[in-house]
Design a protein around this motif. Structure first.
Motif, mmCIF file in Angstrom:
data_model
loop_
_atom_site.group_PDB
_atom_site.id
_atom_site.type_symbol
_atom_site.label_atom_id
_atom_site.label_comp_id
_atom_site.label_asym_id
_atom_site.label_seq_id
_atom_site.Cartn_x
_atom_site.Cartn_y
_atom_site.Cartn_z
ATOM 1 N N ARG A 161 0.715 -1.305 -0.104
ATOM 2 C CA ARG A 161 -0.026 -0.103 -0.144
ATOM 3 C C ARG A 161 0.888 1.370 0.080
ATOM 4 O O ARG A 161 0.442 2.407 -0.800
ATOM 5 N N LEU A 176 -8.483 1.773 -14.881
ATOM 6 C CA LEU A 176 -7.237 1.965 -14.481
ATOM 7 C C LEU A 176 -6.299 0.877 -14.195
ATOM 8 O O LEU A 176 -6.746 -0.296 -13.744
ATOM 9 N N ARG A 178 -11.550 -1.730 4.240
ATOM 10 C CA ARG A 178 -10.444 -2.688 3.890
ATOM 11 C C ARG A 178 -10.885 -3.899 4.456
ATOM 12 O O ARG A 178 -10.521 -4.964 4.223
ATOM 13 N N THR A 191 -6.621 -4.531 -12.871
ATOM 14 C CA THR A 191 -7.360 -3.358 -13.199
ATOM 15 C C THR A 191 -8.348 -3.007 -12.304
ATOM 16 O O THR A 191 -8.734 -3.883 -11.491
ATOM 17 N N LYS A 192 -8.818 -1.528 -12.225
ATOM 18 C CA LYS A 192 -10.006 -1.113 -11.436
ATOM 19 C C LYS A 192 -10.846 -0.193 -11.907
ATOM 20 O O LYS A 192 -10.038 0.689 -12.853
ATOM 21 N N TRP A 193 -12.070 -0.302 -11.956
ATOM 22 C CA TRP A 193 -13.018 0.734 -12.735
ATOM 23 C C TRP A 193 -13.195 1.825 -11.681
ATOM 24 O O TRP A 193 -13.352 1.684 -10.579
ATOM 25 N N VAL A 194 -13.025 2.872 -12.243
ATOM 26 C CA VAL A 194 -13.137 4.202 -11.442
ATOM 27 C C VAL A 194 -14.447 5.019 -12.086
ATOM 28 O O VAL A 194 -14.167 5.283 -13.225
ATOM 29 N N VAL A 195 -15.278 5.211 -11.317
ATOM 30 C CA VAL A 195 -16.573 5.789 -11.899
ATOM 31 C C VAL A 195 -17.019 6.809 -11.315
ATOM 32 O O VAL A 195 -16.821 7.047 -9.943
ATOM 33 N N THR A 196 -16.978 8.233 -11.808
ATOM 34 C CA THR A 196 -17.205 9.601 -11.046
ATOM 35 C C THR A 196 -18.337 10.056 -11.729
ATOM 36 O O THR A 196 -18.311 10.403 -12.864
ATOM 37 N N GLY A 197 -19.280 10.484 -10.632
ATOM 38 C CA GLY A 197 -20.805 11.050 -11.204
ATOM 39 C C GLY A 197 -20.926 12.355 -10.378
ATOM 40 O O GLY A 197 -20.178 13.108 -9.743
ATOM 41 N N THR A 232 -10.658 6.546 -4.390
ATOM 42 C CA THR A 232 -10.387 5.992 -5.560
ATOM 43 C C THR A 232 -8.838 5.280 -5.740
ATOM 44 O O THR A 232 -8.948 4.281 -6.205
ATOM 45 N N ALA A 233 -7.927 5.986 -5.046
ATOM 46 C CA ALA A 233 -6.786 5.459 -5.226
ATOM 47 C C ALA A 233 -6.358 4.403 -4.020
ATOM 48 O O ALA A 233 -5.728 3.336 -4.452
ATOM 49 N N GLU A 234 -7.202 4.557 -3.004
ATOM 50 C CA GLU A 234 -6.750 3.541 -2.066
ATOM 51 C C GLU A 234 -7.642 2.400 -1.827
ATOM 52 O O GLU A 234 -7.347 1.283 -0.859
ATOM 53 N N VAL A 235 -8.826 2.385 -2.229
ATOM 54 C CA VAL A 235 -9.931 1.369 -2.014
ATOM 55 C C VAL A 235 -9.468 0.350 -3.026
ATOM 56 O O VAL A 235 -9.498 0.630 -4.510
ATOM 57 N N ASP A 236 -9.521 -1.028 -2.785
ATOM 58 C CA ASP A 236 -8.970 -2.024 -3.662
ATOM 59 C C ASP A 236 -10.409 -2.818 -3.949
ATOM 60 O O ASP A 236 -10.609 -3.639 -3.119
ATOM 61 N N ALA A 237 -10.843 -2.344 -5.017
ATOM 62 C CA ALA A 237 -12.290 -3.327 -5.380
ATOM 63 C C ALA A 237 -12.145 -3.245 -6.871
ATOM 64 O O ALA A 237 -11.460 -2.508 -7.698
ATOM 65 N N ALA A 238 -12.953 -4.148 -7.418
ATOM 66 C CA ALA A 238 -13.185 -4.050 -8.844
ATOM 67 C C ALA A 238 -13.873 -2.727 -9.496
ATOM 68 O O ALA A 238 -13.338 -2.155 -10.405
ATOM 69 N N ALA A 239 -14.665 -2.152 -8.647
ATOM 70 C CA ALA A 239 -15.173 -0.758 -9.101
ATOM 71 C C ALA A 239 -15.202 0.141 -7.951
ATOM 72 O O ALA A 239 -15.733 -0.099 -6.915
ATOM 73 N N VAL A 240 -14.757 1.458 -7.951
ATOM 74 C CA VAL A 240 -14.685 2.351 -6.885
ATOM 75 C C VAL A 240 -15.479 3.455 -7.635
ATOM 76 O O VAL A 240 -15.167 3.925 -8.667
ATOM 77 N N ILE A 241 -16.371 4.019 -6.892
ATOM 78 C CA ILE A 241 -17.569 4.984 -7.266
ATOM 79 C C ILE A 241 -17.612 6.408 -6.553
ATOM 80 O O ILE A 241 -17.625 6.147 -5.380
ATOM 81 N N VAL A 242 -17.399 7.545 -7.195
ATOM 82 C CA VAL A 242 -17.760 8.455 -6.584
ATOM 83 C C VAL A 242 -19.048 9.178 -6.760
ATOM 84 O O VAL A 242 -19.324 9.743 -8.128
#
Lengths: 439, 439
Positions: free
Chosen positions: A37, A131, B356, A427-433, B378-388
């Protein structure tokens, strides 16, 4: 005998040992996770700076590393290790320098972390990005090659991962010195020493625990002989990338330029023999067998290659060239030596059938001048690499321009062919809304 | 109880049954492999034409499919199947039409096969291309959802793969009618019927054999409850893609727009509840707990959501809203129902620590107006998808614009997040030369 086999301990004792090892390994994996980390927050400049620092530290630690290596070589000689294996184990000043230089090469590679694989803005306004991110914690189980210790640590560091290393008893002292050097250098540089940890002290129970630590360890990569790899593939619950067994074929088709075919054959077989991308079987179209084989067999024999051939090959063999009778096992054998199996095939389709049966999915090559044959071969042969009119020895991360390589994957999931930095990432999906919800 | 568990047979009997099943499955896998090779030579137009033909055949076979379905529903009722499960099992004319239409949607998607992932011309003149190719033979183990049979067959066909299907006994007659229809339609269209095969007749030994058939089967995808998925992940020697368990969090940060947070919370929890991307835990920053929670808890209760909360949540709960005492287990539970766990956290870092610990790596969402918080999350959460600032319900292949979806992978290897056509492929390196050899 692989490092995971050995005397069968009493089952109950093995159970206890396995439980203790599990606890220990999970603790080490936790430290690795925490270290990864910290590394994930590092910039490329910081990671490259660390690689340079590690390279310098290794060179400065040459005396200590050679001392450990001398102990391993002595033990190896005493236990009857072959010259070939002793050579793979042995280090000297210039080998250590080359190993350190490989870290500098990794520093020069692009950083895969943070790459945007794809992205778009959806109809509802959501901004979507996929990403590239580090895998996290990678376990590597390997045998008796101290350079792998550094290769792996360097690739992992660059791609943002922490590693747990099981290098095996044969190289234990060499690796201990190397890993100690790397850890101290990381710490001095300002990164967590636990980015690189050895699990050697936990022996075989430790290796087994590593393979069972799904969730704590993200990926296990075995590097070594077929026995080791198969054991890991079979027993690991942590995702594995299966590397290396290459029962590679060179097929000389009926329209092949025979001079080219000879050069490609000799290079594929003898450029280096103990490697996974060396050719192990030659298939020759019956139309060109009489024109090609006498010269080809003589050239192989001249270079000390032991030849196993089918009846038609033996019938064409020139005077003075010994061709042993090939058995079914020869077609399936990855010799990793100056040895080859040769078969005359009736036609293109029979070559495909043979390859389909015996290929290990590594590298398969055809020499041909027929467009149709080239197209069919590349479309229908199921392997990590299919080659037209070139040596099988090109299946290599460096040769492909991928930079450093962790091994050559023969499986289909995640990585296939040479594995570089990108293959150590996920990879990781980042979704911003702006408050979007589903209708 | 999953379809793989059940009465423990006598070990010797199970051993015999397993051996027979192994032989049978390997034979079916061989037929699938041969069928996949024919399909690999098909053009996209041919594959799309087949999908259209399959869709039409399913609609025409509505009577037969409904007859089989009626048998399954009757057996289900007799054995005490819940209303929810019976509903997932039940088909009618309009559901069959919708299932058939989904094949037309797959036909409309781009063909991943043959895509050139990357390529270059090397310094020595070698032309290098990395091509996307079908995985080959895919095994799918699923439970009681006849639409999955068609979804999977359609995605596999489009991506050049053959499938072996273990649909389980609950939907056995529905699936038998569906698969019979698909096979006949494939054959009439001119493609091998063995592109789609059921292994249901081999029961649990068949499912076990499927998971052991490494080399014969390229990929196994389990779809169903956590029990089934864990069993497959643990026992399969064939590479697996782990799908689905989503213990998803919504974290309302200190700078969140509270109206937006409420809409996102309600949508994430109640838009659909029995799905992996539904939110299961709400975390609220202590700075906004008093302003946000009373209204949020009331809104959840109004919609019939059973609420488990920590002490601080319970203290803030408004009159008339029951909040049960949350246990450690609540934080770890994927309710898949009108139920949620709520916790007040001291700060951003405590939210990360909680996520975590309990995240299953599926989808994690933050509602915030702070750039820094969004970036760190979004940088530190380790998941398939992180959403804002959007609902967790967006983690979906259709929503992401990927087209149809085989499931949502929570693992890191090969596929992470929604799995579409591309994830059912692997790659192959094609190298074309003019006689190049290694120096």
């Amino acid at each position: 005998m692989t490092i995971l086999q050995g005397e069968r301990a009493d089952t109950a004792d093995q159970g206890d040992a396995d439980e203790l090892a599990s606890t220990a390994i999970i603790e080490l994996a936790g430290r690795a996770r925490a270290a990864s980390r910290v590394l994930a927050r590092s910039t490329r400049a910081q990671k490259d700076g660390a690689l340079v620092a590690l390279a310098k530290a290794l060179v400065r630690a040459t005396p200590e590393i050679l001392a450990g290596n001398a102990q391993d070589l002595e033990r190896g000689r005493v236990s009857g290790m072959s010259e070939g294996l002793l050579d793979r184990l042995a280090l000297d000043e210039s080998r250590i320098r080359a190993i350190a230089d490989s870290l500098l090469e990794v520093a020069a590679l692009p950083d895969p972390v943070g790459a945007v694989v794809r992205g778009s803005t959806l109809a509802n306004g959501l901004r979507l990005r996929q990403l590239r991110v580090p895998m996290g914690v990678i376990g590597v189980i390997y045998e008796a090659r101290p350079n792998v210790t550094v290769d792996v640590a360097g690739l992992a560091l660059k791609s943002g991962n922490a590693v747990l290393l099981r290098g095996g008893s044969a190289a234990e002292n060499s690796n201990s010195a190397i890993i100690g050097t790397l850890r101290a250098a990381l710490d001095a540089y300002g990164l967590p020493a636990d980015l690189v940890q050895s699990i050697d002290e936990h022996g075989r129970p430790g290796a087994r625990a590593l393979m069972r630590a799904r969730g704590h360890v993200d990926l296990v990569v075995p590097r070594g002989g077929a026995g080791l790899i198969q054991t890991v593939v079979r027993e690991s619950r942590v995702p594995v990338i299966e590397t290396g067994v290459g029962n590679c074929h060179v097929f000389v088709d009926s329209t092949a330029e025979l001079d080219m075919a000879l050069e490609i054959l000799i290079n594929s077989k003898t450029h280096r023999v103990g490697v996974c991308n060396a050719a192990e079987t030659l298939l020759v179209h019956s139309d060109v067998a009489e024109a090609f084989l006498p010269g080809a067999l003589a050239a192989l024999a001249e270079r000390g290659v032991r030849i196993h051939g089918d009846d038609r090959t033996r019938a064409i063999a020139p005077q003075g060239v010994e061709v042993l009778e090939a058995t079914h096992e020869d077609w399936a054998t990855e010799y990793l030596d100056y040895e080859i199996a040769v078969r005359v095939v009736d036609d293109f389709d029979q070559a495909l059938v043979h390859i389909r049966e015996f290929s290990t999915g590594h590298t398969e090559a055809i020499v041909t001048s027929s467009l149709q044959a080239a197209e069919r071969f590349t479309a229908e042969v199921d392997a990590a690499a299919v080659i037209v009119n070139a040596s099988t020895r090109f299946t290599d991360g460096g040769q492909f321009g991928l930079g450093a390589e962790l091994g050559i994957s023969t499986q289909k999931l995640h990585a296939r062919g040479p594995m570089g930095l990108e293959e150590l990432t996920t990879t990781k999906w980042v979704v911003t809304g702006d408050g979007q919800i589903r209708a």
